[in-house]
Design a protein around this motif. Sequence first.
Motif, PDB file in Angstrom:
ATOM      1  N   UNK A 144       0.808  -1.236  -0.026  1.00 48.43           N
ATOM      2  CA  UNK A 144       0.142  -0.113   0.086  1.00 48.43           C
ATOM      3  C   UNK A 144       0.951   1.265   0.076  1.00 48.43           C
ATOM      4  N   UNK A 145       0.644   2.163  -0.934  1.00 49.95           N
ATOM      5  CA  UNK A 145       1.492   3.269  -1.167  1.00 49.95           C
ATOM      6  C   UNK A 145       0.772   4.446  -0.996  1.00 49.95           C
ATOM      7  N   UNK A 146       1.201   5.779  -0.562  1.00 53.50           N
ATOM      8  CA  UNK A 146       0.468   6.824  -0.640  1.00 53.50           C
ATOM      9  C   UNK A 146       1.686   8.234  -0.760  1.00 53.50           C
ATOM     10  N   UNK A 147       1.294   9.190  -1.548  1.00 50.99           N
ATOM     11  CA  UNK A 147       2.279  10.272  -1.920  1.00 50.99           C
ATOM     12  C   UNK A 147       1.856  11.546  -1.717  1.00 50.99           C
ATOM     13  N   UNK A 148       2.643  12.368  -1.473  1.00 51.22           N
ATOM     14  CA  UNK A 148       2.159  13.761  -1.204  1.00 51.22           C
ATOM     15  C   UNK A 148       3.087  14.522  -1.721  1.00 51.22           C
ATOM     16  N   UNK A 149       2.967  15.461  -2.776  1.00 52.98           N
ATOM     17  CA  UNK A 149       3.782  16.487  -3.201  1.00 52.98           C
ATOM     18  C   UNK A 149       4.147  17.432  -2.193  1.00 52.98           C
ATOM     19  N   UNK A 150       5.661  17.575  -1.978  1.00 54.38           N
ATOM     20  CA  UNK A 150       6.092  18.549  -1.019  1.00 54.38           C
ATOM     21  C   UNK A 150       6.716  19.929  -1.390  1.00 54.38           C
ATOM     22  N   UNK A 151       7.293  19.696  -2.666  1.00 54.14           N
ATOM     23  CA  UNK A 151       7.557  21.187  -3.346  1.00 54.14           C
ATOM     24  C   UNK A 151       7.777  20.602  -4.867  1.00 54.14           C
ATOM     25  N   UNK A 152       7.181  21.846  -5.643  1.00 52.44           N
ATOM     26  CA  UNK A 152       6.943  21.592  -7.083  1.00 52.44           C
ATOM     27  C   UNK A 152       7.549  23.050  -7.806  1.00 52.44           C
ATOM     28  N   UNK A 153       7.877  23.017  -8.906  1.00 53.88           N
ATOM     29  CA  UNK A 153       8.425  23.884  -9.666  1.00 53.88           C
ATOM     30  C   UNK A 153       7.541  25.212  -9.773  1.00 53.88           C
ATOM     31  N   UNK A 154       7.836  26.456  -9.873  1.00 50.74           N
ATOM     32  CA  UNK A 154       7.038  27.706  -9.573  1.00 50.74           C
ATOM     33  C   UNK A 154       6.256  27.717  -8.776  1.00 50.74           C
ATOM     34  N   UNK A 155       6.422  27.178  -7.364  1.00 54.55           N
ATOM     35  CA  UNK A 155       5.775  27.281  -6.367  1.00 54.55           C
ATOM     36  C   UNK A 155       4.256  26.795  -6.424  1.00 54.55           C
ATOM     37  N   UNK A 156       4.011  25.939  -7.184  1.00 52.44           N
ATOM     38  CA  UNK A 156       2.777  25.185  -7.323  1.00 52.44           C
ATOM     39  C   UNK A 156       2.555  24.621  -5.859  1.00 52.44           C
ATOM     40  N   UNK A 157       3.372  24.091  -5.210  1.00 51.61           N
ATOM     41  CA  UNK A 157       3.478  23.526  -3.678  1.00 51.61           C
ATOM     42  C   UNK A 157       4.623  24.019  -3.082  1.00 51.61           C
ATOM     43  N   UNK A 158       4.734  24.402  -2.031  1.00 51.40           N
ATOM     44  CA  UNK A 158       6.015  24.768  -1.323  1.00 51.40           C
ATOM     45  C   UNK A 158       5.751  24.893   0.276  1.00 51.40           C
TER      46      UNK A 158
END
Length: 201
Positions: A144-158
């Motif tokens: 079982x896996x789960x992912x969360x974006x922590x940082x992405x280019x152009x501050x989409x998420x930071x």
Amino acid sequence: MSRYRFAALRLPVAGLFVAALIVATMTGCAASSDAPAETAKAAAAKPPSPPQRPARVSVADDGKRIDVATAVLDFPIEAADVFEDRAPRIDRVAILGQEDRGERFDLLLRIEGPSDPKAEGGRCRDGREIVLREISFDGNDNMITGSQNYESCLKRIRPVAERRFPDGRVEYDLKQTYPAGDTWDVYLKYDLAHPGAGVTM
């Protein structure tokens, strides 16, 4: 990884003296119990110990995958499965938390890679993609896996804040920005000593 199965009165006068004695006795008991309670609290705040059979992770030479090795199961994680099309390769991976449960293993990984330099007309050439991935698995190929974006280019998420606690818990505050300019606050909470505590297999 496709081969795996993914699985809130009134008292008489004489009685007042007895009541006063009871209250005094209870107060004394509470005071004497403070030391054990403080000791237990201090013990609970001790940092987690690493498992006796720690996991190992490494990045392939071409950056196209991560190889995970544990006493329970060995398996790869493909870069495309982590980043989709936001990053062409993985250049760094770290184990943030792990727990060996005997026949089951839980991991929390921080996976990083450079943003696609051709994306957004080249505006992402200096960007980074960082993903936090939780993985719980056993020797029977259940995963079982789960992912969360922590940082992405152009501050989409930071990330905007991080809080760490002595017992191994960590909290992250993130800010997500949508194409229209709207923002959304994201709150993450992990237990590094027991990264799969909320996962039932």
